[in-house]
Design a protein around this motif. Structure first.
Motif, PDB file in Angstrom:
ATOM      1  N   GLY A 106       7.026   9.014   0.288  1.00 32.24           N
ATOM      2  CA  GLY A 106       7.876   7.860  -0.007  1.00 32.24           C
ATOM      3  C   GLY A 106       7.053   6.610  -0.242  1.00 32.24           C
ATOM      4  N   LEU A 107       6.058   6.393   0.601  1.00 35.01           N
ATOM      5  CA  LEU A 107       5.180   5.238   0.436  1.00 35.01           C
ATOM      6  C   LEU A 107       4.343   5.372  -0.834  1.00 35.01           C
ATOM      7  N   ALA A 108       3.907   6.599  -1.125  1.00 39.65           N
ATOM      8  CA  ALA A 108       3.133   6.839  -2.344  1.00 39.65           C
ATOM      9  C   ALA A 108       3.965   6.528  -3.584  1.00 39.65           C
ATOM     10  N   GLY A 109       5.239   6.914  -3.550  1.00 41.41           N
ATOM     11  CA  GLY A 109       6.117   6.623  -4.680  1.00 41.41           C
ATOM     12  C   GLY A 109       6.274   5.125  -4.905  1.00 41.41           C
ATOM     13  N   LEU A 110       6.393   4.372  -3.810  1.00 42.77           N
ATOM     14  CA  LEU A 110       6.519   2.919  -3.914  1.00 42.77           C
ATOM     15  C   LEU A 110       5.246   2.303  -4.485  1.00 42.77           C
ATOM     16  N   LEU A 111       4.101   2.735  -3.980  1.00 43.37           N
ATOM     17  CA  LEU A 111       2.833   2.199  -4.461  1.00 43.37           C
ATOM     18  C   LEU A 111       2.570   2.598  -5.910  1.00 43.37           C
ATOM     19  N   TYR A 112       2.978   3.825  -6.269  1.00 45.53           N
ATOM     20  CA  TYR A 112       2.796   4.277  -7.654  1.00 45.53           C
ATOM     21  C   TYR A 112       3.611   3.396  -8.597  1.00 45.53           C
ATOM     22  N   ALA A 113       4.826   3.079  -8.186  1.00 47.96           N
ATOM     23  CA  ALA A 113       5.686   2.235  -9.024  1.00 47.96           C
ATOM     24  C   ALA A 113       5.125   0.825  -9.152  1.00 47.96           C
ATOM     25  N   PHE A 144      -1.176  10.485  -0.952  1.00 46.54           N
ATOM     26  CA  PHE A 144      -1.018   9.537  -2.050  1.00 46.54           C
ATOM     27  C   PHE A 144      -1.544  10.127  -3.354  1.00 46.54           C
ATOM     28  N   GLN A 145      -2.699  10.777  -3.268  1.00 45.58           N
ATOM     29  CA  GLN A 145      -3.305  11.307  -4.484  1.00 45.58           C
ATOM     30  C   GLN A 145      -2.499  12.459  -5.070  1.00 45.58           C
ATOM     31  N   ASP A 146      -2.037  13.384  -4.205  1.00 48.00           N
ATOM     32  CA  ASP A 146      -1.255  14.515  -4.696  1.00 48.00           C
ATOM     33  C   ASP A 146      -0.030  14.026  -5.459  1.00 48.00           C
ATOM     34  N   LEU A 193      -4.026   4.112  -6.866  1.00 44.65           N
ATOM     35  CA  LEU A 193      -3.869   5.110  -5.799  1.00 44.65           C
ATOM     36  C   LEU A 193      -5.108   5.994  -5.709  1.00 44.65           C
ATOM     37  N   PHE A 194      -5.690   6.330  -6.856  1.00 43.65           N
ATOM     38  CA  PHE A 194      -6.944   7.087  -6.843  1.00 43.65           C
ATOM     39  C   PHE A 194      -8.063   6.258  -6.213  1.00 43.65           C
ATOM     40  N   LEU A 195      -8.091   4.965  -6.529  1.00 45.05           N
ATOM     41  CA  LEU A 195      -9.086   4.078  -5.932  1.00 45.05           C
ATOM     42  C   LEU A 195      -8.895   4.000  -4.423  1.00 45.05           C
ATOM     43  N   PHE A 196      -7.643   3.886  -3.988  1.00 45.02           N
ATOM     44  CA  PHE A 196      -7.345   3.831  -2.551  1.00 45.02           C
ATOM     45  C   PHE A 196      -7.839   5.090  -1.855  1.00 45.02           C
TER      46      PHE A 196
END
Length: 201
Positions: free
Chosen positions: A151-158, A23-25, A165-168
């Protein structure tokens, strides 16, 4: 084999931190790209993410072989959690991109130490008969995280943006520490044991 409590705790800690790393990357690359509108800066963030693997890979192996692996992983995770919080603050305060890239390099350096320590830690927790299956299980799960994670990171970023995401990821490092703490392990300094069975000062 999966019923072994030590392996279960190491496995959970590894998966939690691995998911947070993915997620962070993703968040760092897209945040840098959105802030600068520069593919050069975004590419630099990727380079700084992978460069420590080349620079510190050998050193990380030596460190893992000579020190208490459990303590190494816990300390690295705590530091990474703190740096994630600093990343979140840097996004909120809109700090300069080089500051974020420096933190990225430091965290990637800590990650390679953690990953190397985890892989060399496994043979000390699992008996030889189950070691191959344990390695396969961990590697397979990590591969799945690396495939599904972006893919999940992209959804959460949006939906939430980079700061959450950094907090997560920061929280995930601290949670991983809890599972690492639950591993029952006694460190034996093989070098000291080899050179003398008398007093160790």
């Amino acid at each position: 084999m999966i019923k072994d409590k030590n392996f279960k705790n190491l496995f959970i800690a590894n998966i939690i931190s691995s998911a947070g790393d993915v997620f962070q990357d993703f968040a760092i690359m897209w945040y840098v790209l959105n802030r600068t509108n520069s593919t050069i800066w975004a590419s630099l963030s990727l380079v700084l993410n992978f460069l420590p693997k080349i620079i510190f890979g050998t050193y990380a192996g030596v460190l893992a072989d000579s020190k208490n692996k459990k303590n190494i992983i816990i300390k690295a995770d705590i530091l990474n959690g703190i740096f994630c919080i600093l990343l979140m603050i840097s996004v909120i305060e809109n700090l300069a991109i080089p500051y974020i890239l420096i933190i990225t390099f430091i965290m990637s350096s800590l990650d390679i130490i953690t990953q190397t320590s985890e892989m060399s830690f496994l043979p000390e927790l699992i008996n030889e008969d189950n070691l191959l299956r344990a390695n396969s299980f961990m590697n397979g799960t990590e591969s799945m995280v690396s495939i599904v994670g972006p893919g999940l990171a992209g959804l959460l970023y949006a939906l939430m943006g980079a700061k959450y995401l950094f907090l997560f990821n920061g929280v995930s490092f601290f949670v991983a520490c809890i599972f690492m703490k639950m591993i029952k392990y006694t460190f034996i300094n093989k070098k000291k044991r080899k050179f003398g069975s008398g007093r160790i000062i």
